[in-house]
Write a protein that holds these residues in place. Sequence first.
Motif, PDB file in Angstrom:
ATOM      1  N   PRO A  82      27.926  -9.052 -21.227  1.00 23.88           N
ATOM      2  CA  PRO A  82      29.325  -9.428 -20.952  1.00 23.88           C
ATOM      3  C   PRO A  82      29.679  -9.329 -19.471  1.00 23.88           C
ATOM      4  O   PRO A  82      30.476 -10.132 -18.968  1.00 23.88           O
ATOM      5  CB  PRO A  82      30.132  -8.422 -21.786  1.00 23.88           C
ATOM      6  N   ALA A  83      29.088  -8.353 -18.763  1.00 24.11           N
ATOM      7  CA  ALA A  83      29.363  -8.237 -17.331  1.00 24.11           C
ATOM      8  C   ALA A  83      28.845  -9.474 -16.591  1.00 24.11           C
ATOM      9  O   ALA A  83      29.523 -10.004 -15.697  1.00 24.11           O
ATOM     10  CB  ALA A  83      28.711  -6.983 -16.774  1.00 24.11           C
ATOM     11  N   GLY A  84      27.660  -9.939 -16.958  1.00 30.19           N
ATOM     12  CA  GLY A  84      27.108 -11.133 -16.332  1.00 30.19           C
ATOM     13  C   GLY A  84      27.947 -12.366 -16.610  1.00 30.19           C
ATOM     14  O   GLY A  84      28.166 -13.196 -15.715  1.00 30.19           O
ATOM     15  N   LEU A  85      28.417 -12.502 -17.832  1.00 33.53           N
ATOM     16  CA  LEU A  85      29.283 -13.636 -18.173  1.00 33.53           C
ATOM     17  C   LEU A  85      30.568 -13.613 -17.364  1.00 33.53           C
ATOM     18  O   LEU A  85      31.027 -14.652 -16.870  1.00 33.53           O
ATOM     19  CB  LEU A  85      29.599 -13.616 -19.675  1.00 33.53           C
ATOM     20  N   ALA A  86      31.162 -12.433 -17.232  1.00 32.82           N
ATOM     21  CA  ALA A  86      32.416 -12.323 -16.474  1.00 32.82           C
ATOM     22  C   ALA A  86      32.199 -12.640 -15.001  1.00 32.82           C
ATOM     23  O   ALA A  86      32.996 -13.366 -14.381  1.00 32.82           O
ATOM     24  CB  ALA A  86      32.991 -10.916 -16.637  1.00 32.82           C
ATOM     25  N   LEU A  87      31.114 -12.117 -14.421  1.00 32.99           N
ATOM     26  CA  LEU A  87      30.857 -12.331 -12.999  1.00 32.99           C
ATOM     27  C   LEU A  87      30.456 -13.772 -12.698  1.00 32.99           C
ATOM     28  O   LEU A  87      30.752 -14.294 -11.621  1.00 32.99           O
ATOM     29  CB  LEU A  87      29.757 -11.382 -12.519  1.00 32.99           C
ATOM     30  N   ASP A  88      29.787 -14.430 -13.652  1.00 32.64           N
ATOM     31  CA  ASP A  88      29.299 -15.789 -13.412  1.00 32.64           C
ATOM     32  C   ASP A  88      30.363 -16.848 -13.658  1.00 32.64           C
ATOM     33  O   ASP A  88      30.393 -17.862 -12.957  1.00 32.64           O
ATOM     34  CB  ASP A  88      28.086 -16.056 -14.308  1.00 32.64           C
ATOM     35  N   GLY A  94      38.653  -8.527  -6.976  1.00 33.78           N
ATOM     36  CA  GLY A  94      37.697  -7.432  -7.069  1.00 33.78           C
ATOM     37  C   GLY A  94      36.373  -7.829  -7.676  1.00 33.78           C
ATOM     38  O   GLY A  94      35.539  -6.952  -7.956  1.00 33.78           O
ATOM     39  N   ARG A  95      36.139  -9.122  -7.846  1.00 31.41           N
ATOM     40  CA  ARG A  95      34.887  -9.574  -8.464  1.00 31.41           C
ATOM     41  C   ARG A  95      33.678  -9.163  -7.628  1.00 31.41           C
ATOM     42  O   ARG A  95      32.684  -8.656  -8.159  1.00 31.41           O
ATOM     43  CB  ARG A  95      34.919 -11.095  -8.620  1.00 31.41           C
ATOM     44  N   ALA A  96      33.747  -9.390  -6.322  1.00 34.47           N
ATOM     45  CA  ALA A  96      32.627  -9.029  -5.444  1.00 34.47           C
ATOM     46  C   ALA A  96      32.412  -7.517  -5.427  1.00 34.47           C
ATOM     47  O   ALA A  96      31.266  -7.045  -5.434  1.00 34.47           O
ATOM     48  CB  ALA A  96      32.890  -9.544  -4.024  1.00 34.47           C
ATOM     49  N   ALA A  97      33.504  -6.767  -5.422  1.00 28.97           N
ATOM     50  CA  ALA A  97      33.384  -5.308  -5.421  1.00 28.97           C
ATOM     51  C   ALA A  97      32.764  -4.813  -6.724  1.00 28.97           C
ATOM     52  O   ALA A  97      31.945  -3.878  -6.722  1.00 28.97           O
ATOM     53  CB  ALA A  97      34.758  -4.673  -5.210  1.00 28.97           C
ATOM     54  N   LEU A  98      33.143  -5.438  -7.845  1.00 28.93           N
ATOM     55  CA  LEU A  98      32.585  -5.045  -9.130  1.00 28.93           C
ATOM     56  C   LEU A  98      31.098  -5.353  -9.191  1.00 28.93           C
ATOM     57  O   LEU A  98      30.302  -4.543  -9.693  1.00 28.93           O
ATOM     58  CB  LEU A  98      33.323  -5.772 -10.261  1.00 28.93           C
ATOM     59  N   ASN A  99      30.719  -6.511  -8.665  1.00 25.33           N
ATOM     60  CA  ASN A  99      29.303  -6.868  -8.621  1.00 25.33           C
ATOM     61  C   ASN A  99      28.525  -5.871  -7.760  1.00 25.33           C
ATOM     62  O   ASN A  99      27.417  -5.447  -8.119  1.00 25.33           O
ATOM     63  CB  ASN A  99      29.143  -8.279  -8.072  1.00 25.33           C
ATOM     64  N   GLY A 100      29.093  -5.499  -6.633  1.00 23.00           N
ATOM     65  CA  GLY A 100      28.448  -4.510  -5.778  1.00 23.00           C
ATOM     66  C   GLY A 100      28.329  -3.156  -6.452  1.00 23.00           C
ATOM     67  O   GLY A 100      27.322  -2.452  -6.271  1.00 23.00           O
ATOM     68  N   VAL A 145      18.751  -5.535 -15.522  1.00 26.89           N
ATOM     69  CA  VAL A 145      19.139  -6.480 -16.575  1.00 26.89           C
ATOM     70  C   VAL A 145      20.168  -7.465 -16.038  1.00 26.89           C
ATOM     71  O   VAL A 145      20.076  -8.673 -16.270  1.00 26.89           O
ATOM     72  CB  VAL A 145      19.705  -5.739 -17.799  1.00 26.89           C
ATOM     73  N   LEU A 146      21.136  -6.949 -15.308  1.00 26.15           N
ATOM     74  CA  LEU A 146      22.227  -7.800 -14.825  1.00 26.15           C
ATOM     75  C   LEU A 146      21.721  -8.899 -13.903  1.00 26.15           C
ATOM     76  O   LEU A 146      22.183 -10.046 -13.968  1.00 26.15           O
ATOM     77  CB  LEU A 146      23.264  -6.938 -14.108  1.00 26.15           C
ATOM     78  N   ARG A 147      20.757  -8.581 -13.049  1.00 23.44           N
ATOM     79  CA  ARG A 147      20.244  -9.587 -12.122  1.00 23.44           C
ATOM     80  C   ARG A 147      19.578 -10.737 -12.865  1.00 23.44           C
ATOM     81  O   ARG A 147      19.765 -11.911 -12.509  1.00 23.44           O
ATOM     82  CB  ARG A 147      19.257  -8.945 -11.148  1.00 23.44           C
ATOM     83  N   LEU A 148      18.804 -10.442 -13.896  1.00 17.56           N
ATOM     84  CA  LEU A 148      18.134 -11.515 -14.634  1.00 17.56           C
ATOM     85  C   LEU A 148      19.118 -12.279 -15.520  1.00 17.56           C
ATOM     86  O   LEU A 148      18.971 -13.489 -15.714  1.00 17.56           O
ATOM     87  CB  LEU A 148      17.001 -10.934 -15.477  1.00 17.56           C
ATOM     88  N   VAL A 149      20.115 -11.590 -16.055  1.00 17.12           N
ATOM     89  CA  VAL A 149      21.138 -12.290 -16.836  1.00 17.12           C
ATOM     90  C   VAL A 149      21.917 -13.247 -15.946  1.00 17.12           C
ATOM     91  O   VAL A 149      22.181 -14.399 -16.319  1.00 17.12           O
ATOM     92  CB  VAL A 149      22.085 -11.275 -17.515  1.00 17.12           C
ATOM     93  N   ALA A 151      20.830 -14.602 -13.186  1.00 22.29           N
ATOM     94  CA  ALA A 151      19.930 -15.701 -12.813  1.00 22.29           C
ATOM     95  C   ALA A 151      19.840 -16.725 -13.933  1.00 22.29           C
ATOM     96  O   ALA A 151      19.814 -17.938 -13.677  1.00 22.29           O
ATOM     97  CB  ALA A 151      18.544 -15.140 -12.498  1.00 22.29           C
ATOM     98  N   ALA A 152      19.791 -16.259 -15.177  1.00 25.87           N
ATOM     99  CA  ALA A 152      19.721 -17.184 -16.310  1.00 25.87           C
ATOM    100  C   ALA A 152      21.023 -17.967 -16.457  1.00 25.87           C
ATOM    101  O   ALA A 152      21.008 -19.174 -16.735  1.00 25.87           O
ATOM    102  CB  ALA A 152      19.407 -16.413 -17.584  1.00 25.87           C
ATOM    103  N   LEU A 153      22.158 -17.303 -16.262  1.00 27.90           N
ATOM    104  CA  LEU A 153      23.448 -17.971 -16.411  1.00 27.90           C
ATOM    105  C   LEU A 153      23.711 -18.969 -15.282  1.00 27.90           C
ATOM    106  O   LEU A 153      24.346 -20.009 -15.506  1.00 27.90           O
ATOM    107  CB  LEU A 153      24.570 -16.933 -16.444  1.00 27.90           C
ATOM    108  N   SER A 154      23.214 -18.658 -14.085  1.00 28.20           N
ATOM    109  CA  SER A 154      23.491 -19.534 -12.950  1.00 28.20           C
ATOM    110  C   SER A 154      22.839 -20.904 -13.110  1.00 28.20           C
ATOM    111  O   SER A 154      23.333 -21.907 -12.588  1.00 28.20           O
ATOM    112  CB  SER A 154      23.001 -18.885 -11.650  1.00 28.20           C
ATOM    113  N   GLY A 155      21.740 -20.987 -13.830  1.00 30.30           N
ATOM    114  CA  GLY A 155      21.065 -22.267 -14.031  1.00 30.30           C
ATOM    115  C   GLY A 155      21.321 -22.875 -15.395  1.00 30.30           C
ATOM    116  O   GLY A 155      20.647 -23.829 -15.788  1.00 30.30           O
ATOM    117  N   LEU A 156      22.298 -22.338 -16.114  1.00 32.43           N
ATOM    118  CA  LEU A 156      22.564 -22.803 -17.477  1.00 32.43           C
ATOM    119  C   LEU A 156      23.382 -24.095 -17.471  1.00 32.43           C
ATOM    120  O   LEU A 156      24.403 -24.203 -16.791  1.00 32.43           O
ATOM    121  CB  LEU A 156      23.323 -21.710 -18.241  1.00 32.43           C
ATOM    122  N   ASP A 157      22.919 -25.070 -18.222  1.00 34.99           N
ATOM    123  CA  ASP A 157      23.662 -26.315 -18.417  1.00 34.99           C
ATOM    124  C   ASP A 157      24.670 -26.085 -19.539  1.00 34.99           C
ATOM    125  O   ASP A 157      24.293 -25.909 -20.706  1.00 34.99           O
ATOM    126  CB  ASP A 157      22.702 -27.444 -18.776  1.00 34.99           C
TER     127      ASP A 157
END
Length: 264
Positions: A82-88, A94-100, A145-149, A151-157
Amino acid sequence: MQKNGPIALLFHTLVVIFMLAPLAIICLVAFTPENTLSIPTTSFSLRWFRAIFEHPDFVDSFKNSLLLALLSASLATALALPAGLALDRYQFPGRAALNGLFMSPLIIPHLVLGVAFLRLFALIGATGSFGWLVVSHTIVILPYVLRLVLAALSGLDRSAEQAALTLGASPWTSFRRVTVPMILPGITGGWLLAFINSFDELTMSIFVTSPQTITLPVRMYMYATESIDPMMAAVSALMVALTAVAMLVLDRAFGLDKILIGEK
């Protein structure tokens, strides 16, 4: 470029040899019949592998590490998705701060984290608790886990998701039956990396384990300070084999190339 081809090939070969040589040496030493750390020259023996099972402390520590890694990796994956979905997919203050914040365990020394967790657990009276040990490991491995999630979401059609919603599927159904299968290699790869890092974690675990929750790396460290026999090489060889088997299974199931570069 072609003239530099042999030089580049030689360079990369030397780098691979440099990285794999220590593992190969440890695995060879594990089969020595001698009482000291030496590469077997005349015969190979399973003596030190049998010795592992003659020490109940090592077996118990292995069970602790295995359960800890399973729980921590699963909890980290449940939080990272869910964190990856929200950030992507969303823009919010505060999105950048949360990611950091989520990625900060990658840059904070584990020694510092161990001291911080020890102090925190002492203040709340949770020192020696296996549940809080799981929490501390989850925080440390969550970025993997978050980094790979991400990465997967960023290239998702997303056209398949939109098609499912257009055909009457609920958002939950679309997520469960369309989104998750498409990013499953990233999720699985992240879980495996988190599992391996939790299982191998030593520096932070030294501060937060108790006599009842000692993990295998901590047990190995304690044993190595008292003895120099090859049993530690045998334990290390088993851990290398476990990791190799896990990576092989993951490669056969999803393909490591897809996991590492986020392809679907």
